[in-house]
Design an enzyme around this catalytic site. Structure first.
Site, PDB file in Angstrom:
ATOM      1  N   HIS A 148      32.474  65.931  79.791  1.00 19.14           N
ATOM      2  CA  HIS A 148      32.522  65.795  78.336  1.00 19.14           C
ATOM      3  C   HIS A 148      33.728  64.977  77.893  1.00 19.14           C
ATOM      4  CE1 HIS A 148      30.234  69.846  77.966  1.00 19.14           C
ATOM      5  NE2 HIS A 148      29.445  68.843  78.218  1.00 19.14           N
ATOM      6  N   GLU A 173      14.762  50.555  86.576  1.00 20.91           N
ATOM      7  CA  GLU A 173      15.817  51.526  86.915  1.00 20.91           C
ATOM      8  C   GLU A 173      15.602  52.114  88.302  1.00 20.91           C
ATOM      9  OE1 GLU A 173      17.070  53.919  83.365  1.00 20.91           O
ATOM     10  OE2 GLU A 173      14.903  54.135  83.149  1.00 20.91           O
ATOM     11  N   ASP A 183      20.846  54.132  86.217  1.00 19.38           N
ATOM     12  CA  ASP A 183      19.896  54.751  87.134  1.00 19.38           C
ATOM     13  C   ASP A 183      19.606  53.870  88.346  1.00 19.38           C
ATOM     14  OD1 ASP A 183      19.169  57.381  86.334  1.00 19.38           O
ATOM     15  OD2 ASP A 183      18.265  56.528  84.542  1.00 19.38           O
ATOM     16  N   CYS A 210      20.758  47.046  79.924  1.00 15.14           N
ATOM     17  CA  CYS A 210      21.279  48.008  78.956  1.00 15.14           C
ATOM     18  C   CYS A 210      22.058  49.139  79.622  1.00 15.14           C
ATOM     19  CB  CYS A 210      20.148  48.563  78.087  1.00 15.14           C
ATOM     20  SG  CYS A 210      18.898  49.421  79.037  1.00 15.14           S
TER      21      CYS A 210
HETATM   22  C1  PEP Z   1      20.353  53.340  82.575  1.00 17.70           C
HETATM   23  O1  PEP Z   1      19.860  54.120  83.384  1.00 17.70           O
HETATM   24  O2  PEP Z   1      21.047  52.350  82.900  1.00 17.70           O
HETATM   25  C2  PEP Z   1      20.152  53.550  81.131  1.00 17.70           C
HETATM   26  C3  PEP Z   1      20.560  52.669  80.237  1.00 17.70           C
HETATM   27  O3  PEP Z   1      19.534  54.687  80.743  1.00 17.70           O
HETATM   28  P1  PEP Z   1      20.255  56.135  80.665  1.00 17.70           P
HETATM   29  O4  PEP Z   1      21.709  55.920  80.925  1.00 17.70           O
HETATM   30  O5  PEP Z   1      19.924  56.635  79.312  1.00 17.70           O
HETATM   31  O6  PEP Z   1      19.546  56.859  81.773  1.00 17.70           O
HETATM   32 MG    MG Z   2      18.286  55.455  82.740  1.00 14.16          MG
END
Ligand code: PEP
Ligand code: MG
Length: 580
Positions: A194, A438, A462, A509
């Site tokens: 956190h 991912e 991921d 992302c």
């Molecule tokens: C990722 O896995 O890079 C992603 C952007 O999704 P999250 O972090 O929400 O799993």
């Molecule tokens: Mg992800």
């Protein structure tokens, strides 16, 4: 006294701070066994109930003070704690000990806490381990109220002090930030704890996992916290002090320079346009996104809609949320990700649950869960189709591993359009459908996905976890999390190439997109869309504007050709040097 490196912890937020220490003591070791007289039972139980109420009010007050634009994580942590205060194991069970065994309220709570912690200790699930921290935070809130220690000194003005704590509850982190804390150092926690997440969101330096920090540091000692390196320095000598003072001045000046980039186009020196987008969790985050100059939302996570509630949101609720984000984006494109529930994104209580899995990261999560539970999925997709009639919305599917998943969603969307038409509701006949890459299988078959999708987005958080077989929430193996591993770079490159071959956009992302150290490398690999936490956007833009895309392409070609060689990192070096 000469400078001492007090500890090396885990780098949690890329920033540095210099200031006097302020040590937060927990105070729960002061709780001693104490019994009450039988006649005091009811007043003691009442005292306990009042403390639970006080704790709840305090958390609600703090929640209301969360600054506009703070990521959803923060509110969610606090909401979860408010919810836990209503749990019978916390709110009722200690009262039984007061009545039946004549324990004083503090002691009754402590005994119940220890029993619950033991239950958590016997569980191996890493998600439940985080719940253990939550339990401790909630119990401490009640203890503070019982001990008349409301605030534990937390309400004093901290004015540039560096907070040293065993660990910090999300509510305390916000409060301390509010009070002017310059940085956080905690004994516990990993990069996904956190404190680390909140510090990153609040943009202040933090180093977590510095064992025994509260034991070795004294209040008012001068400290340097280097959040980028994960280092805490105590008693800096004048040389070190000068060095960091100079760096802080440079950082301030750099910030001013970055603000000047806002009005300039995001374009490389040789004229290649690079789209910089924001990752957003709640409509409130849009202000930060706009302030950073983001040209749209590249990832809108929708899990928050499902948090802390009994039943999943209905279509109208989804629609209201998507309208709000489109309205806030003022005509810029918004990419909304369908529900990505499971693994690290669990929910407490209620009907919305992932079925228990042997290994949640490999189980029925994200798109798999949505396709298995159409009643969960349909209202979300219907609302997206309806909202898309009102603004530039794109749908993005998380955790794809089979092309069949895309085909199933396409069929479902067709069916839903038919239903919306029959229902006489407005909807967009065409909505761009994209998918997150991912999972290594998806990256390796990216050309196939590119044939059936309108855009791809690389989720490196991921992708790295699955490629390197590292649980992203497990502190023990976090040192292996390496975005520059040749296997990861190869998969990123394959995905970008697939997008180019099929003339569809590819964005990234995951966190890697928002780290300016990787901008030149990613540009060289051909990435032209980056989506990230807004606070990193201008630094990435600075790198883009200082780069020559053709030159980087040339360097990246050499790197890709040499990924099998042991010295491939030599080829990486020129792609990692940031321009300043
Ligand atoms: C990722 O896995 O890079 C992603 C952007 O999704 P999250 O972090 O929400 O799993
Ligand atoms: Mg992800």
């Amino acid at each position: 006294m000469t400078c001492a490196c007090l500890g090396i912890g885990i780098a949690s937020a890329h920033a540095e701070a210099l200031g006097p220490a302020w040590v937060l003591h927990r105070g729960d070791d002061e709780i001693q066994p104490r019994r009450i007289a039988p006649a005091e039972v009811e007043s003691e139980a009442r005292r306990f109930r009042r403390a639970v109420d006080t704790a709840r009010q305090r958390l609600q007050r703090i929640r209301a003070r969360i600054p506009e634009g703070t990521p959803a994580d923060i509110a969610e942590f606090i909401d979860a704690h408010i919810l836990m205060l209503g749990d019978a194991a916390i709110a009722e069970a200690p009262q039984e000990l007061i009545r039946e065994r004549l324990f004083a309220a503090e002691w009754a709570l402590q005994v119940k806490r220890d029993a619950l912690l033991q239950v958590f200790d016997e569980m191996e699930d890493p998600y439940l381990r985080t719940r253990k921290d939550d339990l401790e935070h909630v119990v401490r809130e009640i203890q503070k109220a019982l001990l008349g220690d409301e605030g534990n000194g937390l309400d004093q003005d901290l004015d540039g002090r560096i907070v040293i704590a065993i660990d910090l509850a999300p509510a305390d982190t916000i409060l301390l930030h509010d009070r002017g804390a310059a940085a956080f150092v905690t004994e516990y926690g990993g990069p996904m704890s956190h404190t680390a997440i909140l510090a990153r969101s609040l943009g202040i330096p933090a180093v977590v996992g510095v064992r025994h920090a509260t034991r070795y540091l004294r209040a008012e000692e001068t400290l340097i916290v280097d959040g980028g390196q994960g280092v805490v320095l105590a008693h800096p000598d004048s040389l070190v002090l000068d060095h960091y003072q100079h760096r802080l001045e440079q950082a301030r000046a750099h910030h001013a320079v970055l603000r000047r980039l806002l009005a300039r186009p995001s374009r490389t020196r040789d004229g290649v346009n690079v789209e910089l987008l924001a990752n957003v969790e709640m409509p409130g985050d849009l202000e930060r996104a706009r302030d950073s100059g983001a040209r749209g939302v590249g990832l809108y996570r929708t899990e928050f809609l499902y948090m802390n509630r009994e039943r999943p949101p209905d279509e109208e609720e989804h629609l209201a949320a998507y309208r709000a984000i489109l309205e806030g984006a003022e005509g810029l494109p918004v990419t909304i990700r369908t529900l990505d529930l499971g693994a690290d994104k669990g929910l407490e209580g209620g009907e919305i649950r992932c079925p228990p899995a042997y290994n949640p990261a490999l189980g029925l999560r994200a798109i798999r869960l949505c396709l298995k539970e159409p009643e969960l999925f349909r209202p979300q997709l219907r609302a997206m189709l309806r909202a898309a009639a009102e603004g530039p919305l794109r749908i993005m599917l998380p955790m794809l591993s089979q092309v069949n998943e895309v085909l199933s969603v396409r069929r479902l969307l067709e069916q839903l359009r038919g239903e919306l038409h029959r229902d006489g509701l407005d909807f967009a006949p065409q909505v761009p459908l994209g998918g997150m890459i991912e999972v290594p299988a998806a990256a390796l078959s990216a050309p196939l996905f590119a044939r059936h999708l309108d855009f791809l987005s690389i989720g490196t958080n991921d992708l790295i976890q699955y490629t390197l077989a590292i649980d992203r929430t497990d502190d023990e193996v976090n040192y292996l999390f390496d975005p520059l591993h040749p296997a990861v770079l190869r998969l990123i490159h394959l995905t970008i190439q697939a997008g180019q071959a099929h003339a569809i956009p590819v964005s990234m992302c995951g966190e890697m997109a928002g780290d300016a150290h990787y901008t030149r490398l990613l540009l060289g690999l051909g990435l032209r869309q980056f989506s990230m936490e807004p606070h990193g956007l201008l630094e990435v833009k600075e790198q883009v504007m200082a780069s020559n895309a053709a030159e980087l392409h040339h360097l990246a070609q050499r790197l890709v050709a040499g990924l099998d060689r042991e010295d491939y990192r030599r080829h990486l070096e020129p792609l990692l040097q940031t321009a300043s």
